[in-house]
Motif scaffolding. Structure first.
Motif, short mmCIF file in Angstrom:
data_model
loop_
_atom_site.label_atom_id
_atom_site.label_comp_id
_atom_site.label_asym_id
_atom_site.label_seq_id
_atom_site.Cartn_x
_atom_site.Cartn_y
_atom_site.Cartn_z
N ASN A 28 0.89 -1.12 0.01
CA ASN A 28 -0.15 0.04 0.02
C ASN A 28 0.88 1.32 0.11
O ASN A 28 0.94 2.11 1.05
CB ASN A 28 -0.96 0.08 1.23
CG ASN A 28 -1.88 1.04 1.20
OD1 ASN A 28 -2.22 1.49 0.12
ND2 ASN A 28 -2.58 1.36 2.09
N VAL A 29 1.55 1.50 -1.13
CA VAL A 29 2.55 2.50 -1.39
C VAL A 29 2.09 3.58 -2.23
O VAL A 29 1.86 2.98 -3.45
CB VAL A 29 3.89 2.17 -1.57
CG1 VAL A 29 4.89 3.21 -1.65
CG2 VAL A 29 4.36 1.23 -0.43
N SER A 30 1.88 4.83 -2.35
CA SER A 30 1.42 5.54 -3.35
C SER A 30 2.79 6.51 -3.39
O SER A 30 3.27 7.39 -2.47
CB SER A 30 0.12 6.36 -2.78
OG SER A 30 -0.01 7.36 -3.73
N ILE A 52 2.10 3.85 2.75
CA ILE A 52 3.08 4.98 2.60
C ILE A 52 2.78 5.48 1.59
O ILE A 52 2.30 5.30 0.54
CB ILE A 52 4.52 4.20 2.38
CG1 ILE A 52 4.97 3.38 3.58
CG2 ILE A 52 5.67 5.34 1.99
CD1 ILE A 52 6.31 2.37 3.17
N THR A 53 2.95 7.20 1.67
CA THR A 53 2.65 7.94 0.86
C THR A 53 3.80 9.02 0.64
O THR A 53 4.25 9.70 1.43
CB THR A 53 1.31 8.85 1.08
OG1 THR A 53 0.17 8.06 1.07
CG2 THR A 53 1.07 9.94 -0.08
N VAL A 74 2.86 6.20 6.88
CA VAL A 74 4.36 7.22 6.69
C VAL A 74 3.82 8.09 5.73
O VAL A 74 3.09 7.62 4.71
CB VAL A 74 5.49 6.17 6.37
CG1 VAL A 74 6.75 7.45 5.86
CG2 VAL A 74 5.90 5.54 7.31
N GLN A 75 3.75 9.35 5.96
CA GLN A 75 3.52 10.32 4.81
C GLN A 75 4.94 11.41 4.69
O GLN A 75 5.47 11.72 5.93
CB GLN A 75 2.41 11.33 5.45
CG GLN A 75 1.14 10.88 5.42
CD GLN A 75 0.32 11.14 4.18
OE1 GLN A 75 0.53 11.78 3.37
NE2 GLN A 75 -0.78 10.11 3.97
N ILE A 76 5.23 11.10 3.45
CA ILE A 76 6.13 12.11 3.21
C ILE A 76 5.87 13.33 2.38
O ILE A 76 5.56 13.14 1.05
CB ILE A 76 7.64 11.31 2.31
CG1 ILE A 76 7.68 9.93 2.90
CG2 ILE A 76 8.83 11.96 2.05
CD1 ILE A 76 8.30 9.89 4.20
#
Length: 181
Positions: A28-30, A52-53, A74-76
């Protein structure tokens, strides 16, 4: 390499991002436009409820590890740099225009925008206000310590911007090469 997680969630990667062939992106990574993901980076959201975005303009450099624990994210933020070999472990929210230095470890924290965490620093379980600087090798694991961090300097602010610019140039160059192939 893009792989689903055990919950059959697949990474979502913009066609305007550049991902090294040796990077591993699981679950589930964007990943948004103008993102650079370097060789041997690992972005892994494979535990239940994890995500993770990576927002636009970011760079995830060589050997970076980004992982999210069960039921965390996790939001970057936009235009953020994760420098070579750093570890970002969720839950973790990193604001826009931040820099996480070589070998730094960031876990279970909120990092305000325009913040610089220098090389080999450890930041865990705290909130760092916007515009602050964590020195090389510092260990910031109490809110009292986080609250007294110094403001980022103008030269380090320009350094952060130059890293983002260089990596966006790389994305554009690599995408041109891909189109020419």
């Amino acid at each position: 390499m893009h792989l689903p997680n055990p919950h059959k969630q697949h990474p979502r990667v913009s066609k305007k991002a550049w991902i090294s062939e040796t990077a591993v992106i699981i679950g589930n990574v964007s990943i948004a436009d103008d993102v650079f993901v370097g060789p041997n980076a690992v972005l892994r959201a494979d535990e239940p409820g994890s995500s993770i975005t990576v927002h636009s303009g970011c760079n995830v450099q060589d050997n970076v590890v980004v992982h999210s624990l069960s039921h965390s994210e996790v939001q970057i933020g936009k235009n953020t740099s994760l420098a070579h070999g750093c570890i970002v472990h969720g839950p973790c929210l990193i604001g826009d225009s931040c820099f996480i230095g070589f070998g730094a470890v960031v876990f279970d924290c909120n990092i305000g925008k325009d913040t610089l965490i220098l090389h080999k620093a450890i930041v865990r379980g705290v909130e760092i206000f916007s515009g602050r600087m964590v020195p090389d090798g510092a260990v910031v694991t109490s809110q009292d310590c986080a609250d007294v961090l110094e403001d980022i300097t103008k030269d380090l602010t320009e350094f952060k911007r130059s890293v983002v610019r260089a990596n966006i140039d790389l994305v554009e160059g690599y995408l041109r090469l891909r189109e020419e192939s």
